[in-house]
Design an enzyme around this catalytic site. Structure first.
Site, PDB file in Angstrom:
ATOM      1  N   LYS A   1       0.847  -1.205   0.000  1.00 53.94           N
ATOM      2  CA  LYS A   1       0.000   0.000   0.000  1.00 53.94           C
ATOM      3  C   LYS A   1       0.876   1.245   0.000  1.00 53.94           C
ATOM      4  O   LYS A   1       2.056   1.204   0.394  1.00 53.94           O
ATOM      5  CB  LYS A   1      -0.939   0.034   1.211  1.00 53.94           C
ATOM      6  CG  LYS A   1      -0.273  -0.002   2.592  1.00 53.94           C
ATOM      7  CD  LYS A   1       0.175   1.331   3.162  1.00 53.94           C
ATOM      8  CE  LYS A   1       0.812   1.205   4.554  1.00 53.94           C
ATOM      9  NZ  LYS A   1       1.646   2.322   4.954  1.00 53.94           N
TER      10      LYS A   1
ATOM     11  N   ASP B   1      -2.481  -1.725  10.395  1.00 57.29           N
ATOM     12  CA  ASP B   1      -2.909  -1.640   8.997  1.00 57.29           C
ATOM     13  C   ASP B   1      -3.233  -2.997   8.371  1.00 57.29           C
ATOM     14  O   ASP B   1      -3.544  -3.079   7.190  1.00 57.29           O
ATOM     15  CB  ASP B   1      -1.894  -0.847   8.142  1.00 57.29           C
ATOM     16  CG  ASP B   1      -0.488  -1.405   8.222  1.00 57.29           C
ATOM     17  OD1 ASP B   1      -0.306  -2.460   8.851  1.00 57.29           O
ATOM     18  OD2 ASP B   1       0.424  -0.793   7.639  1.00 57.29           O
TER      19      ASP B   1
HETATM   20  O1  C5P Z   1      -0.049  -1.418  14.971  1.00 62.87           O
HETATM   21  P1  C5P Z   1       1.386  -1.673  14.738  1.00 62.87           P
HETATM   22  O2  C5P Z   1       1.873  -2.904  15.465  1.00 62.87           O
HETATM   23  O3  C5P Z   1       1.758  -1.710  13.301  1.00 62.87           O
HETATM   24  O4  C5P Z   1       2.155  -0.448  15.335  1.00 62.87           O
HETATM   25  C1  C5P Z   1       3.529  -0.449  15.600  1.00 62.87           C
HETATM   26  C2  C5P Z   1       3.829   0.678  16.567  1.00 62.87           C
HETATM   27  O5  C5P Z   1       3.632   1.943  15.930  1.00 62.87           O
HETATM   28  C3  C5P Z   1       2.951   0.714  17.792  1.00 62.87           C
HETATM   29  O6  C5P Z   1       3.454  -0.103  18.809  1.00 62.87           O
HETATM   30  C4  C5P Z   1       2.961   2.165  18.165  1.00 62.87           C
HETATM   31  O7  C5P Z   1       4.176   2.484  18.835  1.00 62.87           O
HETATM   32  C5  C5P Z   1       3.027   2.857  16.811  1.00 62.87           C
HETATM   33  N1  C5P Z   1       1.679   3.243  16.320  1.00 62.87           N
HETATM   34  C6  C5P Z   1       1.038   4.307  16.913  1.00 62.87           C
HETATM   35  N2  C5P Z   1      -0.192   4.690  16.434  1.00 62.87           N
HETATM   36  C7  C5P Z   1      -0.771   4.045  15.402  1.00 62.87           C
HETATM   37  C8  C5P Z   1      -0.105   2.949  14.799  1.00 62.87           C
HETATM   38  C9  C5P Z   1       1.124   2.581  15.288  1.00 62.87           C
HETATM   39  O8  C5P Z   1       1.549   4.929  17.844  1.00 62.87           O
HETATM   40  N3  C5P Z   1      -1.953   4.460  14.956  1.00 62.87           N
END
Ligand code: C5P
Length: 326
Positions: free
Chosen positions: A9, A137
């Site tokens: 994406k 995502d």
């Molecule tokens: O959701 P995901 O595991 O991909 O996110 C990785 C990290 O990125 C999270 O642990 C957080 O620190 C940060 N994040 C965030 N806000 C979001 C998505 C991700 O702070 N909306």
């Protein structure tokens, strides 16, 4: 072995509003699926004990069991109460840590393929719940096409597909840490933002979504594509800003960074313009690090995505169990 695509994406717009009490950030983004993809070979046979084998043509950092695709397989099997021997082989084409959602795309591909391989029907809402636990995502990659996303990125609103757009991306080979990028934004907590401040942050984003909803061409909405991570990424790696400048200079509209970086992309008015830009950028950047990649892509609509999956799984399903519906 069935072979399924895991498309990447780009974020056409990405606004970060505030830091939530759970540590995540409230974002608003416009996801667009693109043709750059990993290929995933996956096999599953019921067995008294679950084993998950994962291999890849390039080294994926971390423990095998810790990889997002293996975690997706284990979570899905636990959820549906089935034990199986699962073999996953990933042909990695999406740069890792590049803001293109490669790991999440692979995880979503596993969530979509495994039920079909095991002859189980799992509704898309349930898959999305598992996806959210794996990564913010992942739910988008269950949908594909063009989606507006809110919350931490998991609350999706499908938009009319932006079909047939052509672009070029530069993957500089730099690994940007997503948590680090969010921290560097130093966003306030929600209570510190007035409604007026939130509206101001979202103004251009809402205009972008409105234009896409009305199926307007990119030159109308290009100026409304904003990515809040660009300033922090450019402060860390100055070369990203010059690479974005090089893309802009080829006439791309918009030219932006994807996600928290480091991939940069441009959209062009025709396939010929994208090909010309690709050739020009490859020429200009030929002396740079070999890890840098310049590649053409096109947008992938939801219809195209579903068709690709139907074709990939047609030998093992009668079409009744895929695509999953809620
Ligand atoms: O959701 P995901 O595991 O991909 O996110 C990785 C990290 O990125 C999270 O642990 C957080 O620190 C940060 N994040 C965030 N806000 C979001 C998505 C991700 O702070 N909306």
């Amino acid at each position: 072995m069935p072979r399924v695509p895991a498309f990447a994406k780009i974020n056409l717009g990405l606004k970060v509003l505030y830091r939530r009490a759970d540590g995540y950030h409230r974002i608003a983004t416009l996801f667009q699926m693109i043709s750059l993809c990993d290929q995933i070979e996956i096999e599953a046979t019921r067995s008294p004990e679950t084993t998950i084998e994962l291999s890849s043509d390039v080294e994926i950092p971390g423990e095998v069991g810790d990889n997002l695709a293996s975690r997706a397989a284990r979570m899905l099997l636990d959820e549906i109460g089935v034990s199986a021997q699962v073999t996953i082989r990933i042909e990695k084409r999406i740069p890792m840590g590049g803001g293109l959602g490669g790991g999440s795309a692979d995880a979503a591909a596993v969530l979509l393929a495994l039920p079909a391989l095991l002859g189980e029907r799992v509704e898309v809402g349930r898959l999305a719940g598992m996806g959210t636990r794996l990564g913010s995502d992942v739910p988008f990659f269950l949908m594909g096409g063009t989606c507006e996303a809110h919350g931490r990125g998991e609350l999706l609103e499908m938009l009319p597909d932006i079909e047939g757009l052509h672009g070029v991306l530069i993957a500089p080979g730099l690994h940007v840490s997503t948590p680090g990028a969010y921290r560097a934004l130093a966003r306030p907590q929600e209570a510190e933002l007035t409604q007026g401040a939130k509206d101001a942050i979202l103004g251009r984003f809402r205009a972008l979504v409105g234009s896409v909803y009305r199926r307007e061409p990119p030159e109308v909405w290009a100026a409304d594509c904003e990515n809040d991570f660009e300033p922090v990424a450019f402060a860390q790696y100055a070369q990203l800003e010059s690479l974005l400048g090089a893309i802009s200079a080829t006439g791309a509209q918009p030219a932006r960074m994807s996600g928290s970086g480091s991939t940069l992309f441009g959209i062009y008015e025709s396939v010929e313009a994208a090909a010309a830009a690709e050739a020009k950028l490859k020429g200009e950047l030929s002396g740079h690090a070999t890890a840098m990649r310049v590649e053409k892509f096109h947008t992938v609509s939801r219809r195209h995505y579903e068709r690709a999956w139907h074709t990939a799984l047609s030998s093992i399903t009668d079409g009744a169990s895929w695509p999953p519906r809620s």
